[in-house]
Design an enzyme around this catalytic site. Structure first.
Site, mmCIF file in Angstrom:
data_model
loop_
_atom_site.group_PDB
_atom_site.id
_atom_site.type_symbol
_atom_site.label_atom_id
_atom_site.label_comp_id
_atom_site.label_asym_id
_atom_site.label_seq_id
_atom_site.Cartn_x
_atom_site.Cartn_y
_atom_site.Cartn_z
ATOM 1 N N TYR A 1 18.589 55.920 -134.031
ATOM 2 C CA TYR A 1 18.950 55.190 -135.145
ATOM 3 C C TYR A 1 19.880 54.032 -135.160
ATOM 4 C CZ TYR A 1 23.255 58.189 -134.746
ATOM 5 O OH TYR A 1 24.545 58.564 -134.152
ATOM 6 N N CYS A 2 19.401 53.245 -136.089
ATOM 7 C CA CYS A 2 20.009 51.774 -136.205
ATOM 8 C C CYS A 2 19.926 51.170 -134.978
ATOM 9 C CB CYS A 2 21.371 51.865 -136.543
ATOM 10 S SG CYS A 2 22.229 50.343 -136.979
#
Length: 284
Positions: free
Chosen positions: A152-153
């Site tokens: 994620y990110c």
């Protein structure tokens, strides 16, 4: 490992580092307050009213979305999913995409002025990667700095061990100040955090095609430092390493909270952050 850019090491040799430690405030300290704090400190440091500052912070069960996340086609479904799992949801004012904060995630903001010398974006990232290297050296951790695309990110300054990401870095620039921010997953389950964000994107995207490509999150590529080291490493341990490292640079450490003039700035920025957040989460 990170590039040994001279800027990364010289940046920390400041006469004084102001320390604002907010790791133990718990539920009384909302994540929106953190972003107002960094905007306040950017302004104060950019105008030379404050020395360079390191701020440390922890927030319970909060998912921080990026601006692109606020444009997801079924955002309300994704936000409800996160709330059903007991998480607060906010939108931050710095770059990147959704990340998970909880009691096992240490956040550090390194806030410095750009008065004398322009700080390019990569130099800011390299400085925090270098700092992380120093904090983790007692544990013998060797990490890579490269994008983990299914985390994620994801970003090119993701920090990972054996392809498992434990940290990500973002930046915020405002009024002559630069805030470089890192989250370090210290304890807990990295894959469980990633599973949560995977579920968020599934519900926020559904079958709708988007111009922006959101990450296809694989929980197996996320881990905490405790999982990677198989040691009982704690946030307090890294805080001790942080203070020790800064002292070793010959710097005086000055512990403080906001000054009276900064509190007025903080009230202004907090109001702005809250208003921006409300529009992003619920534009109607």
């Amino acid at each position: 490992m990170i590039k040994q850019h001279p800027f990364s090491t010289e940046l920390f040799k400041q006469p004084t580092w102001r320390i604002i430690d907010q790791t133990t405030l718990g539920s009384s300290f909302h994540a929106l307050q953190s972003f107002a704090m960094d905007d306040t400190l950017c302004t104060s440091i950019g105008s030379e009213d404050s020395p360079p500052t390191v701020r440390s912070w922890v927030h319970p069960r909060t998912v921080v979305l990026g601006i692109q996340d606020s444009r997801l086609p079924h955002l309300s479904d994704g936000v409800q999913y996160l709330k059903d799992h007991g998480y607060e949801v906010i939108v931050r004012n710095s770059g990147g995409l959704a990340v998970v904060l909880d009691e096992g995630v240490l956040n550090l903001s390194l806030i410095v002025p750009e008065i004398e010398k322009k700080i390019d974006i990569d130099s800011g990232y390299e400085a925090l990667a270098y700092l992380t290297e120093q904090l983790l050296s007692p544990y013998g951790i060797t990490f890579e700095t490269k994008e983990i695309t299914t985390s994620y990110c994801p970003g090119k300054f993701d920090l990972s061990v054996g392809g498992r990401k434990f940290a990500g870095i973002s930046q915020r620039r405002l009024r002559g100040g630069v805030a470089v921010q890192i989250y370090l997953c210290v304890t807990g389950s990295g894959s469980a955090r990633a599973e949560l964000i995977k579920g968020f994107y599934e519900r926020s995207l559904q079958t709708t095609e988007t111009k922006f490509t959101y990450p296809s999150v694989d929980p197996k590529v996320m881990a905490s430092l405790a999982e990677l080291t198989e040691e009982p490493i704690q946030i307090s341990d890294l805080m001790k390493e942080l203070f020790s490292f800064l002292k070793d640079q010959g710097s005086e450490l000055m512990s403080s909270q906001l000054t009276i003039s900064e509190i007025n700035l903080y009230d202004f920025y907090l109001k702005r952050v809250i208003e921006r957040n409300e529009k992003a989460i619920d534009p109607n």
